[in-house]
Design an enzyme around this catalytic site. Structure first.
Site, PDB file in Angstrom:
ATOM      1  N   HIS A   1     -13.962  -5.166  -8.436  1.00 12.90           N
ATOM      2  CA  HIS A   1     -13.919  -3.980  -9.271  1.00 12.90           C
ATOM      3  C   HIS A   1     -13.944  -4.329 -10.756  1.00 12.90           C
ATOM      4  O   HIS A   1     -13.864  -3.432 -11.586  1.00 12.90           O
ATOM      5  CB  HIS A   1     -12.645  -3.174  -8.972  1.00 12.90           C
ATOM      6  CG  HIS A   1     -12.641  -2.602  -7.591  1.00 12.90           C
ATOM      7  ND1 HIS A   1     -11.961  -3.185  -6.546  1.00 12.90           N
ATOM      8  CD2 HIS A   1     -13.255  -1.506  -7.078  1.00 12.90           C
ATOM      9  CE1 HIS A   1     -12.124  -2.472  -5.453  1.00 12.90           C
ATOM     10  NE2 HIS A   1     -12.921  -1.441  -5.744  1.00 12.90           N
TER      11      HIS A   1
ATOM     12  N   SER B   1      -3.328   1.514   3.022  1.00 10.29           N
ATOM     13  CA  SER B   1      -3.432   1.813   1.593  1.00 10.29           C
ATOM     14  C   SER B   1      -2.570   2.992   1.148  1.00 10.29           C
ATOM     15  O   SER B   1      -2.378   3.197  -0.046  1.00 10.29           O
ATOM     16  CB  SER B   1      -4.887   2.090   1.225  1.00 10.29           C
ATOM     17  OG  SER B   1      -5.651   0.919   1.465  1.00 10.29           O
TER      18      SER B   1
ATOM     19  N   CYS C   1      -8.185  -0.426  -4.948  1.00  5.10           N
ATOM     20  CA  CYS C   1      -8.445  -1.831  -5.158  1.00  5.10           C
ATOM     21  C   CYS C   1      -7.319  -2.694  -4.614  1.00  5.10           C
ATOM     22  O   CYS C   1      -6.177  -2.598  -5.061  1.00  5.10           O
ATOM     23  CB  CYS C   1      -8.623  -2.097  -6.672  1.00  5.10           C
ATOM     24  SG  CYS C   1      -8.770  -3.870  -7.035  1.00  5.10           S
TER      25      CYS C   1
END
Lengths: 604, 364
Positions: free
Chosen positions: A360, A317, A373
């Site tokens: 989300h 990420s 996300c």
């Protein structure tokens, strides 16, 4: 009166004898003319090489200082116990007495004698001898005049294992190295830099050895000194490292495996760097023993590897901010546009999951970064397509070495259809783009690349990371930072998201009172599902690598860093606390003022 | 002992001067060769030996050489006895039995045996009245000298033993030995040499010959002397490195530098100029000795002077050639220059005999 004998025949023969004598003398004279006048130069050279012996004066290697002038690598005097067998009248008894005095066995001493390069040269019986041995030999000076003690400079690393991978180590020049042009002037047996800065700056650090030309007698004993060329010490290198920050980083990493690097985002100066597990370079200073070497080489955790520049990991990420910059620049998203996250993305006949299974909902960039996300970035990736992702990744310095002044840097990998066709001989699948979009798949980066990309996110420019600030007091000129040419507003949007990561998201462990820290966590899957089954979920080696990248403060950032904890689990849990300790230390202590640029560099 | 004034008038002044110069150069060279060592007083011992030698020379010159030659069989017998005694009962010094210890002084009898042999050979050939001599005529004398030579060689001292060969051959040739016979003798010598190589020569002697053929075979061992001597000679150049300044000498690279290799010292420190001067002096001494033989009033005198000149000549030529690396290394001193009491003494006694012959060329 006696009758004289008739001696005429004898006298005639005597005349012949005189001529023979004259002829022989002439032959001798010609022979001496030949030796002394015609071949004088040849024999003069032989006489000189008999008489003169060159004794090298080893130049001490240059010192390494941190940015504040604190000693990181020095030379300490060490004592070698010597024996010159030619000076011994009874070698057997000498060896026996020496063995007794030093507590060595005779076979070892004889092996050392046999290993020396030439006759009449002293053999090193014990290198870096402890004081007791030196005293034992000195006390026997009169009974064993053929022994001696020499003082040689030995490399010493007072920080021991700290920053070992940056500083490097020395070792005896190898036979393969001797064949290379770079070591053409290096004599066998010389210690040269074998890793890290010691290797990268070896030519500078070695200085120039001097020589003593001494007159020796036929027993090899020195009679007088004919000439002395003093050695030129290697220059002192001033590093960009901050010893106290380095110590904080080492403390923060205790019990962890992985690496971390912190740099000044404006200049690219590396403030601290660690790779764990590490090793103590002092063990190499006198020539590493084979047992230590084998255990270092055979260790599956590879302590000799510099993970900062040689470890290649999926960024996970932590890639998302870079991806976001690409998507913003290409207009496939805006800071305010939203994406609906149902908890997964079903595309190309595959279901790609979000990190939050329940989804989300409708989410914008700021929140997408803060909560990491996946679906938001899947969408961005799908819209960008792989070529553009690759192009922007390279613009942030991924996929090629950063050019930091350390040897053997890996380039990482930015995958592209062209690369896949060339190397793997298979076409690109659209589904792979989705994985790359969240920093998985074939995408591989080094912590050094991530630290530089983080610095670029912080200031908008790509710097040249480096470790050496000045050589012998003269500042080294590094290439200036390159402007990345993004819209400042896009940077602001991404930084806002990154601040939320620390202020309210998964990076909360790096929060610092009074300092606005921007960061991004990440975790890189290390095993396939099949391997996970095989090793079992409890095995440490199946845990993902935890990433944390950060810079601070948000305005006018002074430090950017990347931390990777191998098999540490999530980045927020494993890596953010390390960054927290480093940042806490950094912002509590005053940073030494930067060395002002040289006057010449300041254009009017 | 009364010496006739007429005899003194015929004293060979130039020969004495040349010998004096050579001896002086020898003392000076010994001083330079040893000044940096524990043997720095050797030059003084050499001076003492020269003093003793001059005394002996006067004594020998004052006795009529014919009377001495008449006693040659006695000297010969005494030589046999002393050589045998030394060989069987003498002290072993450096692996050889060459020495006779008399009241604290060491003497090397073989040096004096050369003089006895010269007297003996002169006496024997002087009694021959043939114009031409065949091999059979010289056989008895050859056998007698060969016996002495063997005893010396057994010491072992090949260099000195070999000195007797040119002595014998020179006198035999002067006495009329046919050249063809000498060639035949040489053939026998080669055969004997081949036999000796197989049976008699010791390993160190063989290795000396091998390494002479190629000194680099064993640069640290037997070839070392030749290599270092050549380096000393060659590096001396035209004018030398200066008295007392030869690096080969002063740093100890040159072996046996005050004895067998003294000429190498001279060549390094005084160069080709010094070499030429000393070789000229030797040429003069030998020339003068052979001239004495020509002037001698009888065969005994001629043969005696020529025989002694032959041993000197052989030693000088061989030693100097050895220093230059032209012939294998043999322990052979250079007359008048090399350090060594026996050598100095015997050489000066030999000069005494030559003076003796010249002084008495008109006498009854």
């Amino acid at each position: 009166m006696r009758i004289y004998e008739d001696l005429r025949a004898v006298q005639d023969r005597l005349v012949v004898a005189q001529r023979v004598v004259g002829a022989l003398m002439a032959v001798l004279l010609v022979a001496f003319w030949y030796l002394q006048v015609l071949n004088n130069r040849y024999f003069l050279e032989l006489a000189e090489s008999n008489r003169i012996r060159n004794v090298p004066l080893v130049a001490p290697r240059g010192l390494l200082l941190d940015r504040g002038g604190r000693l990181l690598v020095e030379n300490r005097p060490s004592f070698n116990i010597l024996l010159t067998p030619e000076h011994s009248e009874d070698l057997d008894s000498t060896v026996a007495r020496l063995a007794d005095a030093l507590g060595m066995d005779e076979a070892t001493i004889r092996a050392r004698i046999a290993a020396r390069p030439a006759r009449f040269r002293p053999a090193v019986i014990r290198a870096d001898a402890p004081f007791a041995d030196v005293a034992a030999v000195e006390a026997r000076r009169l009974e064993l005049p053929e022994t001696g003690v020499e003082v040689v400079p030995l490399r010493a690393y007072p920080l021991q294992a700290a920053a070992a991978h940056a500083l490097g180590r020395v070792g005896e020049v190898s036979e393969r190295q001797l064949e290379q042009e770079a070591f053409a002037m290096v004599a066998p047996g010389t210690f040269i830099g074998q890793a890290g800065l010691e290797a990268r700056y070896n030519a500078e650090l070695m200085g120039r050895d001097g020589v003593r030309r001494v007159v020796v007698n036929s027993r090899g004993a020195e009679v007088a000194e004919a000439e002395r060329t003093p050695p030129v010490d290697g220059p002192t290198l001033t590093l960009t490292l901050d010893a106290s920050l380095q110590a904080a980083l080492e403390r923060a990493f205790v019990g962890r495996r992985g690496s971390a690097v912190a740099l000044d985002p404006e200049t690219g100066e590396i403030l601290a760097l660690t790779s764990q597990p590490a090793y103590d370079p002092n063990a190499f200073a006198t020539g590493v023993d084979s047992g230590t070497w084998r255990s270092l080489i055979g260790d599956p955790m590879r302590p000799l590897m510099n993970r900062v520049i040689q470890g290649q990991y999926s960024p996970g990420s932590t890639f998302k901010p870079i991806e976001a910059m690409a998507a913003l620049a290409e207009g496939v998203i805006t800071p305010t546009s939203t994406v609906y996250c149902p908890g997964y993305l079903s595309i190309y006949n595959t279901v790609f999951r979000c990190n939050r299974p329940e989804g989300h909902g409708s989410i914008d960039l700021r929140r997408a970064l803060a909560v990491s996300c996946n679906v938001y970035f899947y969408q961005a990736g799908v819209r960008l397509e792989i070529e553009r992702i690759a192009r922007y990744s390279r613009r942030f310095g991924l996929g090629s070495p950063t050019g930091v002044d350390l040897p053997a840097e890996s380039s990482g990998l930015v995958p592209s259809p062209e690369w896949k066709q060339r190397v793997l001989k298979t076409p690109w699948y659209a589904g792979e783009t989705v994985s790359v979009a969240i920093g998985q798949g074939q995408l591989n980066v080094t912590p050094m690349q991530m630290a530089r990309a983080t610095a670029a996110l912080a200031v908008g420019r790509l710097v040249q990371p480096h470790l050496v600030k000045a050589v012998a007091g003269r500042p080294v000129e590094w290439p200036p930072a390159q402007d990345l040419g993004f819209d400042p507003a896009h940077f602001e949007a991404v930084r806002t998201g990154m601040c939320d990561v620390v202020a309210a998201g998964s990076g909360w462990r790096a929060r610092l009172p009074g300092v606005e820290v921007c960061g991004k966590t990440g975790s890189a899957q290390v095993v396939t599902r099949a391997r996970l089954q095989q090793l079992g979920p409890g095995n440490e080696l199946v845990q993902p690598h935890g990433w944390f990248i950060a810079f601070a403060p948000r305005e006018r950032p002074r430090i950017a860093l990347a931390v990777l904890v191998e098999n540490g689990g999530s980045g927020g849990e494993a890596a953010a606390p390390v960054a927290h300790e480093v940042l806490a230390h950094f912002f509590r202590v005053a940073v030494p003022p930067r060395v002002p640029a040289p006057a010449a560099a300041e254009a009017p | 002992m009364a010496i006739d004034r007429r005899l003194l008038q015929n004293l060979d002044g130039p020969l004495l001067l040349a010998v004096g110069l050579l001896s002086g150069i020898g003392v000076a060279t010994i001083w330079s060769a040893t000044k940096a060592t524990a043997f720095a007083d050797l030059y003084f011992k050499q001076l003492s030996a020269i003093g003793l030698g001059v005394l002996g020379m006067v004594v020998v010159a004052s006795l009529d050489y014919r009377r001495l030659a008449d006693r040659a069989p006695f000297f010969y017998a005494a030589s046999l006895v002393v050589l045998s005694y030394v060989l069987f009962f003498g002290p072993r010094i450096a692996g050889t039995r060459r020495w006779l210890v008399l009241g604290g002084a060491q003497l090397q009898p073989s040096e004096f045996v050369k003089l006895a042999a010269a007297l003996f050979v002169a006496k024997i050939f002087a009694e021959s009245r043939k114009d031409q001599l065949g091999l059979r005529d010289v056989m008895p004398a050859g056998a007698a000298i060969g016996l002495l030579s063997l005893l010396i060689a057994a010491a072992p001292d090949l260099g000195t033993a070999f000195c007797l060969v040119p002595l014998f051959l020179t006198v035999a040739l002067l006495a009329g030995l046919r050249v063809r016979a000498v060639l035949l003798l040489a053939l026998c010598g080669v055969l004997l040499g081949a036999l000796g190589w197989s049976f008699a020569l010791r390993d160190y002697q063989k290795s000396r010959i091998y390494t002479f053929l190629d000194p680099n075979l064993d640069p640290r061992g037997a070839g070392y002397q030749t290599i270092q001597s050549q380096i000393a000679v060659g590096s001396g150049g035209l004018t030398g490195k200066g008295y007392g300044n030869g690096s080969q000498v002063q740093l100890g690279y040159l072996p046996a530098r005050q004895t067998d290799f003294i000429f190498s010292v001279l060549a390094e420190e005084l160069g080709f100029v010094g070499v030429s001067v000393v070789l000229a002096l030797y040429l003069f001494v030998l020339w003068r000795a052979l001239e004495t033989a020509q002037l001698a009033r009888d065969r005994v005198g001629a043969y005696l002077a020529a025989g002694i000149a032959a041993t000197f000549g052989f030693q000088v030529v061989y030693n100097v050639a050895m220093v230059a690396g032209l012939v294998p290394v043999k322990g052979l001193p250079l007359p008048f220059l090399s350090y060594g009491g026996s050598s100095v003494l015997a050489s000066l006694l030999g000069i005494g005999l030559i003076l003796n012959v010249r002084m008495r060329r008109f006498a009854n």
